[in-house]
Design an enzyme around this catalytic site. Structure first.
Site, PDB file in Angstrom:
ATOM      1  N   HIS A   8     124.354  70.485  70.576  1.00  0.00           N
ATOM      2  CA  HIS A   8     122.966  70.202  70.438  1.00  0.00           C
ATOM      3  C   HIS A   8     122.741  69.714  68.882  1.00  0.00           C
ATOM      4  O   HIS A   8     122.431  70.554  67.969  1.00  0.00           O
ATOM      5  CB  HIS A   8     122.550  71.897  70.259  1.00  0.00           C
ATOM      6  CG  HIS A   8     120.987  71.800  70.601  1.00  0.00           C
ATOM      7  ND1 HIS A   8     120.253  72.479  71.535  1.00  0.00           N
ATOM      8  CD2 HIS A   8     120.137  71.287  69.580  1.00  0.00           C
ATOM      9  CE1 HIS A   8     119.036  72.431  71.493  1.00  0.00           C
ATOM     10  NE2 HIS A   8     118.929  71.793  70.127  1.00  0.00           N
ATOM     11  N   ASN A  36     122.314  68.115  74.603  1.00  0.00           N
ATOM     12  CA  ASN A  36     120.804  68.314  74.679  1.00  0.00           C
ATOM     13  C   ASN A  36     120.060  67.145  73.897  1.00  0.00           C
ATOM     14  O   ASN A  36     120.290  66.744  72.983  1.00  0.00           O
ATOM     15  CB  ASN A  36     120.446  69.548  73.617  1.00  0.00           C
ATOM     16  CG  ASN A  36     119.185  69.904  73.380  1.00  0.00           C
ATOM     17  OD1 ASN A  36     118.414  70.160  74.515  1.00  0.00           O
ATOM     18  ND2 ASN A  36     118.468  69.500  72.378  1.00  0.00           N
ATOM     19  N   GLU A  37     119.219  66.711  74.718  1.00  0.00           N
ATOM     20  CA  GLU A  37     118.105  65.376  74.100  1.00  0.00           C
ATOM     21  C   GLU A  37     118.833  64.504  73.669  1.00  0.00           C
ATOM     22  O   GLU A  37     118.768  64.034  72.451  1.00  0.00           O
ATOM     23  CB  GLU A  37     117.020  66.281  73.131  1.00  0.00           C
ATOM     24  CG  GLU A  37     116.191  67.509  73.954  1.00  0.00           C
ATOM     25  CD  GLU A  37     115.198  67.797  72.844  1.00  0.00           C
ATOM     26  OE1 GLU A  37     115.274  67.554  71.670  1.00  0.00           O
ATOM     27  OE2 GLU A  37     114.285  68.714  73.360  1.00  0.00           O
ATOM     28  N   ASN A  61     113.377  69.371  79.139  1.00  0.00           N
ATOM     29  CA  ASN A  61     112.710  69.885  77.804  1.00  0.00           C
ATOM     30  C   ASN A  61     111.439  69.024  77.677  1.00  0.00           C
ATOM     31  O   ASN A  61     111.386  67.868  77.792  1.00  0.00           O
ATOM     32  CB  ASN A  61     113.366  69.765  76.714  1.00  0.00           C
ATOM     33  CG  ASN A  61     114.889  70.342  76.507  1.00  0.00           C
ATOM     34  OD1 ASN A  61     115.317  70.961  77.435  1.00  0.00           O
ATOM     35  ND2 ASN A  61     115.546  70.029  75.657  1.00  0.00           N
TER      36      ASN A  61
END
Length: 487
Positions: free
Chosen positions: A147, A191-192, A331
């Site tokens: 992350h 993440n992302e 998300n």
């Protein structure tokens, strides 16, 4: 795979034509197997930035050396102090009644210099204790490996731009699988990715590599290969005994056409391909979307590059990456609208110019309009995967404990996801961001996403429930967004 796309857009446009105040919150109960959770991330909550053998990461370095890029010159040095207060955090989760808790592992807490030849046993113990506490309270850990907090040592070697990155990440993932995997059903590798790679295109986001329109593509290319490497490590070495599932968490707004004109419909689809397709097409089909490849190659040539700024996968790499997503993690926080635009002038390269559409975020009346459509788009384009919402929430500037605006946002968002579920789309879970107020990257502590307020002026980092705690707790308990639901 695009045969029904026009129909999806038409239906989405019909939905937009309904005024937001005519929308009725879904009054059907969530099914018994639907899971509810809350999310955080290591750098944003843990603190203890240099304690017990933890190594420096890129956000430690960035906030210390370039404080001007962070609002109020905030850092994550202490954050919510969850490194010392994780047991209290689990108590908050238990009170909420969540089924799962999404958190991330700090790579540099486990491997201080990023490499697997130096394992920090105190870091391993911290996460083992956290996981054990969650399991003892019937809360499933949903664990993110990365992350955004790359060990600084690896960045010193080029980070995501080093072609050895996939091996570094696979070695790190193996350490995590070995130490924690028997208790983990769901893993998220990255993440992302879009934002993880932002710092390779701008100086204002860690690690601060200013290579717009070039650096992000190189970063993503190696990130996707690293994801695949970790996926195959799991399949080859751990799947039989642990039987977990892996995915990437995508940050995406459902993008709808500004009008029903063909050119705006095409613009909205292009925006989706340049954001979601950029990451997910390789995982499901082995390569980037054709529209990305053609447009980046076209503009690269006009800009004087000898080859496309978008790297090319070999045939072996395509085969290696294809099929490396066991579920689909999303998300999502809003809706965007896209309109056709004139071809951007040739000049300094950028991803926005490569995409070449005009995009605006929806106003308050339409911020939820694209959420059901996003679920439909994912289902249509990626062969009906099981979908979980891994982040959704509202950041406010106020410290008020009466966060009715957040309750309204989460209720309306969840209602759109339930609408999708009622249409037969396989949405199996929801995770709100965030369990508590935390460090929000370049926005510091100015944005409050938490169900729990954190007093950052208190050495104790006191946690206090906001009104949204009781509301969300009741939703989880009754599986209903209203006072009463149909069964």
């Amino acid at each position: 795979m695009y045969s029904s796309f026009g129909k999806l857009v038409f239906l989405a446009l019909l939905q937009i034509n309904l005024a937001d105040n005519d929308y009725k919150i879904n009054d059907k109960s969530f099914p018994d197997n639907f899971i509810f959770g809350a999310a955080t991330a290591a750098y944003q909550i843990e603190g203890g930035w240099n304690e017990d053998g933890k190594g420096e990461n890129i956000w430690d370095r960035f906030t210390h050396e370039y404080p001007q890029y962070i609002l109020n010159e905030d850092t994550g040095d202490i954050a919510c102090d969850s490194y010392h207060k994780y047991e209290e955090d689990v108590e908050k989760l238990t009170y909420l009644g969540v089924n799962h808790y999404r958190f991330s592992i700090s790579w540099s807490r486990v491997l201080p210099n990023g490499f697997s030849d130096n394992i920090n046993q105190k870091g391993i113990a911290y996460y083992k204790n956290l996981i054990a506490k969650l399991k003892a309270n019937n809360i499933e850990p949903l664990v993110t490996l990365y992350h955004w907090d790359l060990p600084q040592t690896l960045q010193d070697y080029g980070g995501f731009h080093n072609d050895s990155f996939n091996q570094w990440f696979a070695d790190y993932a193996r350490v995590c699988f070995e130490n924690f995997g028997k208790d983990i059903k769901y893993w998220i590798t990255f993440n992302e990715p879009k934002y993880a790679c932002t710092g390779y295109g701008t100086a204002t986001f860690a690690p601060g590599v200013n290579m717009p329109g070039v650096g992000e593509y190189k970063c993503m290319h190696n990130l996707l290969k690293a994801h695949a490497a970790a996926y195959h490590v799991y399949q080859d070495e751990f799947k039989t005994d642990q039987n977990g599932k892996l995915a990437i968490a995508n940050s995406i707004s459902g993008c709808l056409p500004a009008t029903n004109k063909t050119e705006d419909v095409e613009a909205a689809n292009r925006e989706m391909e340049f954001t979601l397709g950029w990451i997910s097409n390789p995982l499901f089909y082995g390569d980037y979307p054709e529209i990305m490849k053609s447009r980046v190659a076209y503009r690269s040539e006009l800009e004087g590059f000898t080859e496309s700024r978008l790297p090319t996968f070999t045939e072996d790499e395509k085969a290696f990456i294809k099929g490396t997503s066991d579920y689909f993690a999303v998300n999502t926080y809003s809706t965007t609208f896209a309109a056709a635009a004139s071809e951007p002038e040739i000049g300094a390269p950028s991803i926005a110019s490569d995409c070449g559409v005009e995009v605006q975020y929806a106003d308050d009346d339409h911020k939820f309009d694209g959420m059901t459509y996003l679920m439909e788009w994912v289902t249509e384009h990626y062969n009906k995967p099981a979908i979980i919402i891994t982040e959704n929430g509202l950041g406010l500037s106020s410290n008020s404990l009466e966060d009715e605006e957040r309750i309204h946002f989460i209720k309306n968002s969840m209602s759109r996801f339930k609408d999708a579920l009622d249409k037969g789309i396989n949405v199996f879970g929801y995770t709100t961001w965030s369990l508590m107020d935390n460090f929000e990257w370049t926005q510091g502590y100015s944005k409050k996403f938490g169900l729990y307020h954190i007093d950052f002026n208190s050495p104790n980092r006191t946690r206090t429930a906001k009104a949204s705690v009781e509301w969300y707790r009741n939703v989880i308990k009754t599986r209903c967004l209203l006072d009463k639901c149909e069964s």
